[in-house]
Design a protein around this motif. Sequence first.
Motif, PDB file in Angstrom:
ATOM      1  N   ALA A   1       0.831  -1.199   0.000  1.00 11.88           N
ATOM      2  CA  ALA A   1       0.000   0.000   0.000  1.00 11.88           C
ATOM      3  C   ALA A   1       0.863   1.245   0.000  1.00 11.88           C
ATOM      4  CB  ALA A   1      -0.910   0.008   1.216  1.00 11.88           C
ATOM      5  N   ALA A   2       0.347   2.295  -0.585  1.00 13.47           N
ATOM      6  CA  ALA A   2       1.040   3.587  -0.591  1.00 13.47           C
ATOM      7  C   ALA A   2      -0.005   4.668  -0.790  1.00 13.47           C
ATOM      8  CB  ALA A   2       2.091   3.639  -1.689  1.00 13.47           C
ATOM      9  N   LYS A   3       0.291   5.841  -0.296  1.00  7.78           N
ATOM     10  CA  LYS A   3      -0.701   6.908  -0.296  1.00  7.78           C
ATOM     11  C   LYS A   3      -0.774   7.630  -1.640  1.00  7.78           C
ATOM     12  CE  LYS A   3       2.507  10.464   1.343  1.00  7.78           C
ATOM     13  NZ  LYS A   3       2.814  11.456   2.383  1.00  7.78           N
ATOM     14  N   ILE A   4      -1.942   8.206  -1.903  1.00  9.06           N
ATOM     15  CA  ILE A   4      -2.127   9.102  -3.042  1.00  9.06           C
ATOM     16  C   ILE A   4      -2.324  10.501  -2.468  1.00  9.06           C
ATOM     17  CG2 ILE A   4      -3.462   9.651  -5.094  1.00  9.06           C
ATOM     18  CD1 ILE A   4      -2.045   6.943  -5.201  1.00  9.06           C
ATOM     19  N   PRO A   5      -1.382  11.401  -2.656  1.00  7.80           N
ATOM     20  CA  PRO A   5      -1.473  12.718  -2.015  1.00  7.80           C
ATOM     21  C   PRO A   5      -2.514  13.614  -2.680  1.00  7.80           C
ATOM     22  CG  PRO A   5       0.436  12.636  -3.441  1.00  7.80           C
ATOM     23  CD  PRO A   5      -0.143  11.252  -3.443  1.00  7.80           C
ATOM     24  N   SER A   6      -2.963  14.599  -1.954  1.00  7.36           N
ATOM     25  CA  SER A   6      -3.931  15.561  -2.488  1.00  7.36           C
ATOM     26  C   SER A   6      -3.253  16.861  -2.916  1.00  7.36           C
ATOM     27  CB  SER A   6      -4.999  15.864  -1.429  1.00  7.36           C
ATOM     28  OG  SER A   6      -4.393  16.372  -0.246  1.00  7.36           O
ATOM     29  N   GLU A   7      -1.951  16.987  -2.603  1.00  9.90           N
ATOM     30  CA  GLU A   7      -1.184  18.163  -3.002  1.00  9.90           C
ATOM     31  C   GLU A   7       0.280  17.779  -3.073  1.00  9.90           C
ATOM     32  OE1 GLU A   7      -0.782  19.974   1.540  1.00  9.90           O
ATOM     33  OE2 GLU A   7      -2.067  20.961   0.056  1.00  9.90           O
TER      34      GLU A   7
END
Length: 489
Positions: free
Chosen positions: A36-42
């Motif tokens: 898993a890895a994050k998807i940033p919003s900025e």
Amino acid sequence: MRISRLRYPVAVLRPRLLGKTDGARTLQTRLASSAAAKIPSEPSTLYLKPTYDFSSPPTTRTTSTLALGEQYLLPVYARPPIVLSHGRGCWVWDTEGRKYLDFTAGIAVNALGHADPGVAEVLHTQGSTLLHSSNVYHNEWTPKLAELLVALTAAEGGLGFPTGSTPTTEVRVFFANSGTEANEGAMKIARKVGKDRWAAATGKKPDDPACSKTKIVCFENAFHGRSMGALSVTSTEKYQAPFRPLIPGVDVGKVNDFQCLQNLITDETCAVIVEPVQGEGGVTTADDQWLKALRERCNETGAVLIYDEIQCGLFRTGKMWAHSALPVDCHPDIITMAKPLANGYPIGAVLLRDAIASTMTAGTHGTTFGGSPMASAVGHHVLSRLSAPSFVVHIGDVSKYLNTRLELLPKWFPDILQTDVRGRGLIRALGFKNEKHPGQLLELARERGVFFLTAGSDTVRLVPSLTVSKEEVELAMDVLEGSLGALRN
């Protein structure tokens, strides 16, 4: 050797030289850690400032190495003043102790990363058994690697095989030492085929000086190598200008230009060479329908179609070949390969249909070092691991995450980046509006501990090892975002 009777199913072909290696176990650990890895919003702001200060005087170890190179090496490379000392996986260290995440992989070569234990074990075992014998004699590993290449191409799709095909003996392999040599061999074979076809059509002899079927077609922004023949079809001014006159009879078209094909490829064309995904030229992907039209025009004129998959092939796009998933009416007559095949040990290969290969007889081509026991043993080991189902799933999973992160960047940095993200799988690129920015971005990223590459005149290219994890992609993207932020400021 009857390839139709493989000793093992393709999915379980493994190099018996090693059994289950530490390298394979290491990869399993990396796959498990890449969940898993994050998807940033900025955009990330973690790396707006450099991690390393290159203004400090380097150590004697570094300066003496740089001085020695300046004194004795031909000055044909523009390199930063750092000296790499060792690596592991997707990471390298320099002689100053600085650690870098390597998203260049030796220019798309180190598919299994640096200092892979399994590769190292093959090198040690084969090096202490039989290193080189020349092609005067047979060795055990070269036909095994050829068999594996043919079997995987049939199973995965390519060279006229639909995905899931049964391998046949109607494919041949020639081993060389590099991608350039593979392309030289492919063009040489195509030239001979062209002469044979001209002779069959005219009733004259193939070596008649009147033979007109000798022209070669290439495309703008291509890169096929730096020897005189390969350079002649590498249609970039900065590469060609110092060395003209080059080989005559080369015609140049534009990738994805349908209208040019009719006049570009004629009855005098013996070969057409193209990269399905251009590497050095800017990571431009050839359109599927354009490749179909190219194939059709080659069929109409009797030209041999060569796919240079040296950078985009061997699972870099997530498939065995960049054209594996395409309909067979897009497939070539010849595939050339090199870079990742032995994970950094020099090797190249030409894979060709038997109808094309039949023109070649003993003495018509050859090499001293190509297909050595060492290169073939390492190549067999590497390709067996790259083709493992779990590895292919990993490439697809990580590629999807990388693509998601890259697609955000043109939206966040529209003043710097072009709209489209180029490439497929783990050969990707960003186009810049200012041609000075790619080089500046590389320097900024290096100061933050990540290596990228340029491509063409306006592009930053990402070609990490195929073992790269989502966590490493996340770090690379954070650094890339920080570097773009610093470039903007």
